[in-house]
Scaffold this motif. Sequence first.
Motif, PDB file in Angstrom:
ATOM      1  N   THR A 198     -45.627  67.634  17.264  1.00  0.00           N
ATOM      2  CA  THR A 198     -46.119  67.893  15.900  1.00  0.00           C
ATOM      3  C   THR A 198     -45.147  67.427  14.828  1.00  0.00           C
ATOM      4  O   THR A 198     -45.432  67.582  13.636  1.00  0.00           O
ATOM      5  CB  THR A 198     -46.428  69.388  15.712  1.00  0.00           C
ATOM      6  N   LYS A 312     -48.309  72.271  12.999  1.00  0.00           N
ATOM      7  CA  LYS A 312     -49.580  72.236  13.711  1.00  0.00           C
ATOM      8  C   LYS A 312     -50.129  70.815  13.706  1.00  0.00           C
ATOM      9  O   LYS A 312     -49.589  69.917  13.056  1.00  0.00           O
ATOM     10  CB  LYS A 312     -50.586  73.182  13.044  1.00  0.00           C
ATOM     11  N   ALA A 313     -51.212  70.623  14.431  1.00  0.00           N
ATOM     12  CA  ALA A 313     -51.891  69.334  14.381  1.00  0.00           C
ATOM     13  C   ALA A 313     -52.317  69.049  12.951  1.00  0.00           C
ATOM     14  O   ALA A 313     -52.632  69.971  12.183  1.00  0.00           O
ATOM     15  CB  ALA A 313     -53.114  69.352  15.305  1.00  0.00           C
ATOM     16  N   ILE A 336     -52.273  65.716  16.662  1.00  0.00           N
ATOM     17  CA  ILE A 336     -50.832  65.842  16.477  1.00  0.00           C
ATOM     18  C   ILE A 336     -50.241  64.455  16.240  1.00  0.00           C
ATOM     19  O   ILE A 336     -50.829  63.437  16.619  1.00  0.00           O
ATOM     20  CB  ILE A 336     -50.153  66.531  17.677  1.00  0.00           C
TER      21      ILE A 336
END
Length: 359
Positions: A198, A312-313, A336
Amino acid sequence: MAELIDAFDSYSDFDKNTYYIICFDKIASILSLKTPLEETKEHMEAIVDAINLQLNNIEVVFKNWNTEDTKNADFSIDFPYQYLLKSTAKNLLIWITLEHDELNIEFYYDSSDSELEKWVIAMNHTLRTKFGLDRTPVFKVLSRDNHSFFTEDVRTEDFECDIQSMYNNDFSQVNDTIEASLAIEKAGLILLHGIPGTGKTSYIKSLISKHHKKNFIFIQNEFVNELLHPDFISFLLKNQNSILIIEDAEKVLTSREQKNESSVVSTILQLTDGLFSDYLNIKIICTFNTSISKIDTALLRKGRMIAYYEFKALSKEKSNQLLSTLDHEASNTAMILADIFNYENKKFKHTETRKIGFN
């Protein structure tokens, strides 16, 4: 001959300082150049040519040769890997070593001779311009011998991270807080967590590149428990205002309930908000993959914590914007960074995410 013999110490090692004093009856000033360079005959010949022995009235005192010992060795690639040079006109010695893919040149000279000093400085500049590396960001890696802790420099590529395109919108303010903290001599803790791929390590690389004058020290996992060693505080006293980086720090930061008070967590608490914190001004950046809920709550206390953020993605919108800049087709899902930058043939294939860090 007597001068050379007297320059060997009791261990039969040649002492260049002693030899200089014997030759010139003066104490030498020293200017050194050290840079990575492939150990080849061509490079050593180019170095000697750049010094221009004949023009500068410099003679060879001795050479140490690098040769192969095999029966069918190629003698054409044999070359001296060490030179001791001596000026016939000035109080000057030059020691050259090209070994283990590292060039080391030392100028021993009389600093009271201003003309000579200018020549030494100019020659050093010529050699580092010709053989030195391009300037790149550097971070340090903690190491230790039988006596003390020390650091070794590691060069890394200049890495610029576009916060707006590579991270979700809520990270921009966190980044501003982190960057502002690096400009202040105050201790504190920065926690960066999230699933692999990430962008945690990429972000740290960008901080090192952008704040290249700061002293970033990477703590390898096998050295984490060394933070408990009393000598480590002595090391930090010599490295005030440093920024320690601990990647994959799950085992370091988890609750102390099952540990004793001499845990690494306790050491981090002392460094970031304890008796030494106002003097040492040590910042610690930790990355980990686990949930923030598993982290010792004492680490999250206001005043100690500079910032923490869960990577996070990228949102679907952000993912598609970044994919577009890379000339890839749009995606129907959040992605990601590792998957975006490993997007293949304009059609996404799920590939194993490669972990790229400092290890």
